[in-house]
Design a protein around this motif. Structure first.
Motif, PDB file in Angstrom:
ATOM      1  N   TYR A  12      39.290  33.352  36.775  1.00 45.24           N
ATOM      2  CA  TYR A  12      39.489  34.805  36.764  1.00 45.24           C
ATOM      3  C   TYR A  12      38.691  35.488  35.671  1.00 45.24           C
ATOM      4  O   TYR A  12      38.331  36.651  35.797  1.00 45.24           O
ATOM      5  CB  TYR A  12      40.981  35.129  36.598  1.00 45.24           C
ATOM      6  CG  TYR A  12      41.753  35.063  37.887  1.00 45.24           C
ATOM      7  CD1 TYR A  12      41.595  36.036  38.868  1.00 45.24           C
ATOM      8  CD2 TYR A  12      42.630  34.014  38.139  1.00 45.24           C
ATOM      9  CE1 TYR A  12      42.292  35.976  40.065  1.00 45.24           C
ATOM     10  CE2 TYR A  12      43.341  33.944  39.324  1.00 45.24           C
ATOM     11  CZ  TYR A  12      43.166  34.925  40.290  1.00 45.24           C
ATOM     12  OH  TYR A  12      43.850  34.859  41.472  1.00 45.24           O
ATOM     13  N   LEU A  21      34.587  48.379  44.221  1.00 46.33           N
ATOM     14  CA  LEU A  21      34.792  46.940  44.402  1.00 46.33           C
ATOM     15  C   LEU A  21      34.086  46.149  43.302  1.00 46.33           C
ATOM     16  O   LEU A  21      34.628  45.166  42.772  1.00 46.33           O
ATOM     17  CB  LEU A  21      34.280  46.506  45.774  1.00 46.33           C
ATOM     18  CG  LEU A  21      35.085  46.985  46.992  1.00 46.33           C
ATOM     19  CD1 LEU A  21      34.367  46.592  48.277  1.00 46.33           C
ATOM     20  CD2 LEU A  21      36.487  46.407  46.973  1.00 46.33           C
ATOM     21  N   TRP A  68      36.267  43.786  40.794  1.00 48.07           N
ATOM     22  CA  TRP A  68      35.987  42.346  40.751  1.00 48.07           C
ATOM     23  C   TRP A  68      35.514  41.912  39.365  1.00 48.07           C
ATOM     24  O   TRP A  68      35.871  40.841  38.890  1.00 48.07           O
ATOM     25  CB  TRP A  68      34.925  42.002  41.798  1.00 48.07           C
ATOM     26  CG  TRP A  68      34.674  40.526  41.922  1.00 48.07           C
ATOM     27  CD1 TRP A  68      35.374  39.632  42.674  1.00 48.07           C
ATOM     28  CD2 TRP A  68      33.656  39.773  41.248  1.00 48.07           C
ATOM     29  NE1 TRP A  68      34.853  38.378  42.520  1.00 48.07           N
ATOM     30  CE2 TRP A  68      33.802  38.426  41.651  1.00 48.07           C
ATOM     31  CE3 TRP A  68      32.645  40.101  40.348  1.00 48.07           C
ATOM     32  CZ2 TRP A  68      32.963  37.426  41.186  1.00 48.07           C
ATOM     33  CZ3 TRP A  68      31.808  39.103  39.878  1.00 48.07           C
ATOM     34  CH2 TRP A  68      31.968  37.776  40.304  1.00 48.07           C
ATOM     35  N   LYS A  69      34.727  42.763  38.730  1.00 48.42           N
ATOM     36  CA  LYS A  69      34.144  42.413  37.424  1.00 48.42           C
ATOM     37  C   LYS A  69      35.173  42.447  36.299  1.00 48.42           C
ATOM     38  O   LYS A  69      35.044  41.702  35.322  1.00 48.42           O
ATOM     39  CB  LYS A  69      33.007  43.396  37.106  1.00 48.42           C
ATOM     40  CG  LYS A  69      32.231  43.079  35.819  1.00 48.42           C
ATOM     41  CD  LYS A  69      31.281  41.946  36.023  1.00 48.42           C
ATOM     42  CE  LYS A  69      30.325  41.785  34.843  1.00 48.42           C
ATOM     43  NZ  LYS A  69      30.986  41.434  33.571  1.00 48.42           N
TER      44      LYS A  69
END
Length: 291
Positions: free
Chosen positions: A104, A161, A165-166
């Protein structure tokens, strides 16, 4: 007395790299500023501020709209994904927790440029962008290839997105640390009373993590206000400057159009807004005690 040299170095660094640039930026916002040597840089009063809101192309207003949208869309999603993923990883029967934490957190330490090129490939127009290839060529869901980055809303979705996500891994790690401070006795007592897992989550986990949530949300909001690499590396503000945010607009005006006074005025207004939002959040959550 022994600590004075270290305090002095900290104060000096803050003065040189924070206070002076901030004051200099405010001064430039009232000037017709030029980077050319020996330029006069005359004061023009509030002309830069006025021109920011009277621009016939409404660039500042579009940037403000996009910046607010970034906060409204990404902060709740980022927060919810972070706390849910952290709770799932923290379940007692889940093994290899360190592996999940690493997975993660990997996007956080990955270069913005690398991730941006990845997303540009995923959402490229035509038949050979990966998303178009799957949904148009393979599954036949799209009636025709979608040019994601040439349409305002699809381009904004790609940017959101990309950001989520980053950055979601950062929240996961923070919440995982916070979960270690919640005594298992609360959950054992809830199980005896017949509370379901979802009930335990909303009645125990979320309230007990309230101070951590305050910290996470303040940082997520500040991050959503500072959308620059997300825009610059994906759309460059296109199409037609419609996806510009305040940071990307400042950069373009300063270093592409060399309109430093205008960019500084936008920076001052953004700085005041971020300060007020952060101050309001800190006042709201300030009375909460850490676990």
């Amino acid at each position: 007395m022994a600590v004075l040299p270290f305090i002095f170095l900290g104060v000096l660094g803050t003065a040189v790299f924070v206070v002076y640039p901030m004051i200099r930026n405010i001064i430039i916002s009232f000037q017709d500023y030029s980077i050319m040597p020996n330029a006069e840089n005359p004061f023009v009063g509030f002309e830069n501020y006025i021109s920011a809101f009277t621009d016939p192309n409404n660039k500042v207003l579009m940037a403000i709209r996009n910046t607010i949208l970034n906060v409204i869309v990404t902060v709740p999603i980022n927060w919810l994904l972070a706390i849910v993923f952290a709770v799932l990883i923290n379940l007692h029967f889940v093994k290899y927790k360190l592996v999940f934490r690493t997975v993660y957190y990997l996007p956080i330490i990955t270069s913005w440029i690398v991730v941006a090129f990845l997303f540009r490939f995923l959402f490229a127009g035509g038949e050979y962008g990966l998303i178009n290839f799957i949904f148009y060529k393979v599954l036949g869901i799209f009636p025709e290839p979608v040019n994601f980055l040439s349409n305002y809303w699809t381009a904004m979705i790609v940017i959101w997105l990309f950001h989520i996500w980053k950055t979601v891994g950062w929240g996961v790690v923070i919440y995982l640390a916070g979960l270690q401070g919640i005594s298992k006795e609360y959950y054992e007592a809830a199980q005896i009373d017949g509370a379901s897992g979802i009930k335990q989550f909303w009645s125990i986990t979320v309230p007990m993590l309230a101070p951590v949530t305050a910290f996470v949300i303040i940082n997520l909001v500040n991050g959503a206000f500072n959308f620059f690499p997300q825009v610059y590396f994906i759309t460059r503000g296109g199409p037609m400057d419609q996806t510009q945010t305040l940071p990307s607009l400042m950069y373009m005006q300063a270093f592409k159009n060399f309109n430093f006074g205008y960019a500084s005025a936008v920076a001052v207004m953004m700085g005041i807004t971020v300060f007020l939002v952060t101050y309001t959040q800190m006042k709201k959550f300030g009375n909460q005690k850490m676990l």
